[in-house]
Design a protein around this motif. Structure first.
Motif, short mmCIF file in Angstrom:
data_model
loop_
_atom_site.label_atom_id
_atom_site.label_comp_id
_atom_site.label_asym_id
_atom_site.label_seq_id
_atom_site.Cartn_x
_atom_site.Cartn_y
_atom_site.Cartn_z
N HIS A 118 0.86 -1.18 0.00
CA HIS A 118 0.00 0.00 0.00
C HIS A 118 0.90 1.23 0.00
N ASN A 120 1.65 5.40 -0.42
CA ASN A 120 0.98 6.63 0.02
C ASN A 120 1.67 7.87 -0.55
N TYR A 127 1.06 10.17 -7.27
CA TYR A 127 -0.25 9.64 -6.88
C TYR A 127 -1.08 9.35 -8.12
N ILE A 134 -2.90 1.75 -5.93
CA ILE A 134 -2.35 2.29 -4.70
C ILE A 134 -2.14 1.19 -3.66
N SER A 135 -2.86 0.07 -3.84
CA SER A 135 -2.75 -1.06 -2.92
C SER A 135 -2.81 -2.34 -3.73
N LYS A 157 5.51 6.82 2.00
CA LYS A 157 5.31 5.68 2.89
C LYS A 157 4.76 4.47 2.13
#
Length: 231
Positions: A118, A120, A127, A134-135, A157
């Motif tokens: 995941h 961040n 992004y 994203i995951s 992260k």
């Protein structure tokens, strides 16, 4: 950069040390108590927020040049590898050049059926590129996952939603002039064109926004040391 680049290039070397006593690392009891992950470790497992040597040498510090012309990595650049071993990310602090591939592996045995990567990133190009991914799950023995970030970003992260104690932090640098300190606190930034630069040391706890100095690279190279304060 403070002056025009010349054709010569050399290395910048140095050592990063820590001033002050680092806080005690925390025991990762959820990992130890996990019925599958706990069996992968012979003893207690602790966080590694401050990795400090006997003479205050500080590992996991990202040292980079600031203000140089942005340059993405060549397509042929070797990827940076981050693994999952013992239900931990290895390494937990990663730096790579924009455009350089980040390969995430899962080396844990089949007794740990799955991890989940995941990421961040902050709002922006990184992004947007991964908003649909994203995951991502990654099974034991499954295919590597590959990421490629186009924009600079500090301490992005990564976490595992299956094992909530698992974290790593990835820094994307917009030029090739950076390094991460080893256990001895030392770093080498290779093949820097001669000139005057601003150089920054970042540590996720001691210097999250960076400590900046000036350095001049000559034919013989340059040396610059940093001392970071405990926070």
């Amino acid at each position: 950069m403070l002056s025009s680049l010349q054709s010569e290039s050399a290395d910048i070397t140095g050592t990063v040390t820590l001033n002050g006593a680092p806080p005690a690392e925390r025991e990762i009891t959820p990992l130890e108590n996990d019925p599958t992950c706990g069996k992968l470790h012979a003893g207690k497992v602790f966080t590694e927020f401050y990795s400090v040597g006997a003479n205050k040498e500080l590992a996991d510090v990202i040292v980079m040049l600031k203000g140089v012309a942005p340059k993405a990595a060549d397509a042929s650049a070797a990827p940076v590898v981050m693994d999952q071993k013992g239900c931990l990310y290895v390494p937990q602090i990663v730096a790579l050049q924009a455009g350089q591939k980040l390969v995430v592996k899962n080396s844990d045995p089949s007794t740990v059926p799955m991890h989940n990567i995941h990421i961040n990133p902050v709002p922006g190009p990184n992004y947007d590129a991964y908003s649909m991914k994203i995951s991502q799950p990654q099974m034991s023995g499954g295919a590597d996952l590959t990421y490629n970030f186009s924009a600079p970003e500090n301490f992005m992260k990564f976490q595992c939603d299956v094992h909530p104690w698992m974290f790593a932090w990835v820094t994307v640098v917009d030029n090739p002039y950076f390094a991460v300190t080893g256990k001895d606190g030392k770093f080498t930034i290779k093949n820097v064109p001669a000139g005057k630069y601003k150089i920054v040391a970042l540590h996720r706890k001691a210097a999250p926004t960076g400590l900046e100095k000036e350095v001049e690279v000559k034919d013989s190279g340059a040396s610059v040391d940093f001392t970071l304060e405990v926070k």
